[in-house]
Design a protein around this motif. Structure first.
Motif, short mmCIF file in Angstrom:
data_model
loop_
_atom_site.label_atom_id
_atom_site.label_comp_id
_atom_site.label_asym_id
_atom_site.label_seq_id
_atom_site.Cartn_x
_atom_site.Cartn_y
_atom_site.Cartn_z
N SER A 155 0.84 -1.19 0.00
CA SER A 155 0.00 0.00 0.00
C SER A 155 0.88 1.24 0.00
N LEU A 156 0.39 2.28 -0.70
CA LEU A 156 1.13 3.54 -0.73
C LEU A 156 0.93 4.35 0.56
N VAL A 157 -0.14 4.02 1.33
CA VAL A 157 -0.43 4.75 2.58
C VAL A 157 0.34 4.11 3.72
N LYS A 158 0.90 4.94 4.52
CA LYS A 158 1.66 4.49 5.67
C LYS A 158 1.15 5.21 6.92
N ILE A 159 0.79 4.48 7.95
CA ILE A 159 0.30 5.05 9.21
C ILE A 159 1.18 4.53 10.34
N GLU A 160 1.76 5.47 11.07
CA GLU A 160 2.67 5.11 12.16
C GLU A 160 2.22 5.79 13.46
N THR A 161 2.46 5.12 14.56
CA THR A 161 2.18 5.69 15.89
C THR A 161 3.37 6.52 16.31
N ILE A 162 3.17 7.81 16.47
CA ILE A 162 4.28 8.68 16.88
C ILE A 162 4.22 9.02 18.37
N GLN A 163 3.04 8.78 19.00
CA GLN A 163 2.92 9.03 20.44
C GLN A 163 1.95 8.02 21.03
N PRO A 164 2.46 6.90 21.57
CA PRO A 164 1.56 5.90 22.14
C PRO A 164 0.90 6.43 23.42
N ALA A 165 -0.26 5.89 23.73
CA ALA A 165 -0.99 6.29 24.94
C ALA A 165 -0.30 5.75 26.17
N THR A 166 -0.23 6.56 27.19
CA THR A 166 0.32 6.14 28.48
C THR A 166 -0.79 6.12 29.52
N VAL A 167 -0.54 5.39 30.59
CA VAL A 167 -1.55 5.27 31.65
C VAL A 167 -1.66 6.62 32.37
N PRO A 168 -2.85 7.25 32.36
CA PRO A 168 -3.00 8.56 33.01
C PRO A 168 -2.86 8.43 34.53
N SER A 169 -2.23 9.42 35.13
CA SER A 169 -1.99 9.38 36.57
C SER A 169 -3.10 10.06 37.37
N ALA A 170 -3.88 10.90 36.73
CA ALA A 170 -4.95 11.63 37.43
C ALA A 170 -6.21 11.59 36.57
N PRO A 171 -7.37 11.54 37.22
CA PRO A 171 -8.62 11.51 36.45
C PRO A 171 -8.90 12.85 35.76
N SER A 172 -9.54 12.77 34.62
CA SER A 172 -9.94 13.99 33.93
C SER A 172 -11.24 14.57 34.49
N SER A 173 -12.03 13.69 35.08
CA SER A 173 -13.27 14.12 35.73
C SER A 173 -13.56 13.15 36.88
N PRO A 174 -14.19 13.63 37.93
CA PRO A 174 -14.67 15.01 38.08
C PRO A 174 -13.53 15.98 38.40
N ASN A 175 -13.67 17.21 37.86
CA ASN A 175 -12.73 18.29 38.15
C ASN A 175 -13.26 19.01 39.39
N VAL A 176 -12.76 18.62 40.54
CA VAL A 176 -13.32 19.12 41.81
C VAL A 176 -13.25 20.64 41.92
N PRO A 177 -12.11 21.29 41.68
CA PRO A 177 -12.10 22.76 41.79
C PRO A 177 -13.10 23.43 40.84
N LEU A 178 -13.16 22.92 39.59
CA LEU A 178 -14.09 23.51 38.64
C LEU A 178 -15.53 23.28 39.07
N ASN A 179 -15.83 22.08 39.57
CA ASN A 179 -17.19 21.80 40.03
C ASN A 179 -17.60 22.70 41.19
#
Length: 475
Positions: A155-179
């Protein structure tokens, strides 16, 4: 409404607003505690087009342009069933394609060949695994299935992973200060909204501005609320040093500047409805006027529900009605009260036709006699909106003074009383406000105005130089 009205509303309802603010913060805190945390993991892919060894600059540009155009379509492929079925099988997930699709968001920056795959899950490790598995399977399907040449070959198309996902250290929600901030803002908005709405829907008299919307007549005085008023209605006599007594003296001072054009000073004191402190105000005002050495006649003109005799502690069986029908002489029923120059004319027996008696020629003669002998003649009358008695007798006097109870009298009731006086051409001299709160946010309105103005007048004109303390009542 003016700015000062909103300030008054906020000042008066600050407890309600504070309660709503704290409630909003509390609900936001409870929500932040109860809601399950979510974690976000993102993997980034790079899309390119293969070029041969002999490729020139134009070919490279065309390849890049093709990749940019293809990325917009590839974004929609990321969460398609063909990709997610492999992800579920790869990770042995116990979920459906539709449910998994709701956890995945694919996007691409404008005019770029990058694809960001973002996964949200309650398990941080699983979020990273799903993001990486989706990226791998997406790249494999696009390159080896969707973009594979028909004649075979790479195939002429090439797709590469340039930044793999890492295990997040903090939750994105709930955002207690914003809440908490949002909860505080919502609670504050609700509290202010309720306070403003309650003020708009509240038709009772509370401020000078409320009276100013109804009549341009001056406020002659303000009387503080006394929970024990029924036990000791004659506060001026019972407790001369009481702050409420001073408010009656301030009223007396202001009344001395009414009707300066000359003529008899006879006043009807009325109210829009019952229970607004009209009779006690009239009695205490009469005592205050008599303290200065003035000769005062107090008439109980309420021939339907007389109270003056009870308040003053005198015999009320014979009085005004007997004089008006010719059964008694005025001099015989006029009773001296205390050692000052205060005389009380009780109502007498309740007649069947009070309005006719009060508007009769006999009543005019009684008032003519009293005004020629006394400095002040005060007439306590029934409420204006219930009967016409006060309006009728006010035509025979210098004018009427309306009593309105703060927090009780409604604006439309006061307006109706003013219209009733205007309808017969009676002169409205001013307003007396009773039952003013002595504590709390609403206590600043009338008191400051009344006491400040009255003390200034007393200090300038020294009207109390001949004041004599009352020495007791005589029945």
């Amino acid at each position: 409404m003016e700015l000062r009205d909103y300030v008054r509303i906020l000042h008066k309802s600050w407890l309600l607003i504070l309660a709503c603010l704290l409630t909003g913060i509390g609900l936001a805190a409870v929500y932040s505690i109860l809601v399950a945390p979510k974690y976000v993991a993102t993997t980034e892919l790079y899309v390119s087009v293969r070029a041969g060894d002999t490729a020139v600059t134009g070919d490279l540009v065309q390849g890049t342009t093709f990749a940019r155009q293809a990325v917009t379509s590839y974004v929609d492929v990321v969460d398609s069933a063909i990709v997610l079925d492999r992800v579920i099988e790869d990770l042995e997930l116990d979920t459906s394609t539709a449910a998994l699709s709701g956890q995945i968001v694919a996007s691409s920056p404008v005019n770029s060949v990058l694809i960001d795959i973002t996964v949200t899950d309650h398990d941080p490790g699983l979020a990273a695994e799903i993001a990486n598995s989706t990226g791998r399977n997406f790249a494999d399907i696009v390159v080896n299935d969707l973009e594979k040449p028909e004649g075979g070959g790479a195939s002429l198309v090439k797709i590469e992973t340039i930044q793999p996902a890492t295990v997040p250290s903090a939750p994105s929600s709930p955002n207690v200060p914003l809440n908490l901030v949002l909860g505080a803002l919502i609670g504050l908005a609700v509290g202010i909204g309720i306070a403003v709405l309650r003020s708009v829907l509240d038709t009772r008299i509370h401020s000078l501005h409320d009276i100013g919307q109804i009549t341009d007549k001056p406020m002659l005085g303000g009387i503080a609320l006394d929970p024990d008023a029924k036990k000791r209605p004659l506060i001026v006599h019972a407790d001369p040093r009481n702050p409420r007594t001073e408010s009656f003296r301030s009223l007396r001072t202001n009344l001395q500047f009414v009707n300066l054009d000359g003529g008899p000073r006879s006043f009807v004191i009325a109210s829009a409805g019952p229970g607004e402190g009209k009779s006690t105000t009239t009695a205490n005002l009469a005592i205050s006027l008599a303290e200065t050495g003035a000769k005062v006649a107090l008439i109980d003109g309420d021939l339907r529900l007389p109270k003056i005799a009870d308040y003053m502690g005198i015999e009320g069986g014979v009085g005004l009605t007997d004089v008006l029908i010719g059964r008694a002489e005025l001099v015989d029923v006029l009773q001296k009260w205390s050692r000052n120059h205060l005389y009380v004319l009780p109502a007498g027996r309740i007649p069947p036709n009070p309005s006719e008696l009060l508007g009769s020629a006999a009543m005019a003669r009684v008032l003519e006699t009293l005004t020629s002998q006394f400095d002040y003649v005060l007439i306590d009358s029934p409420p204006l909106l219930l009967v016409t008695d006060a309006a009728v007798v006010s035509k025979l006097t210098s004018g009427a003074i309306l009593v309105a109870a703060s927090g009780s009298t409604k604006k439309q009731e006061l307006a109706g009383a003013v219209r009733a006086l205007d309808a017969i051409g009676s002169r409205l001299l001013g307003i007396i406000v009773t039952m003013l709160p002595t504590k709390g946010p609403g206590s600043y309105g009338y008191g400051t105005y009344t006491y400040g103005m009255s003390h200034d007048l007393e200090g300038t004109f020294d009207v109390d130089a001949t004041r004599e303390r009352p020495r007791g009542a005589r029945s």
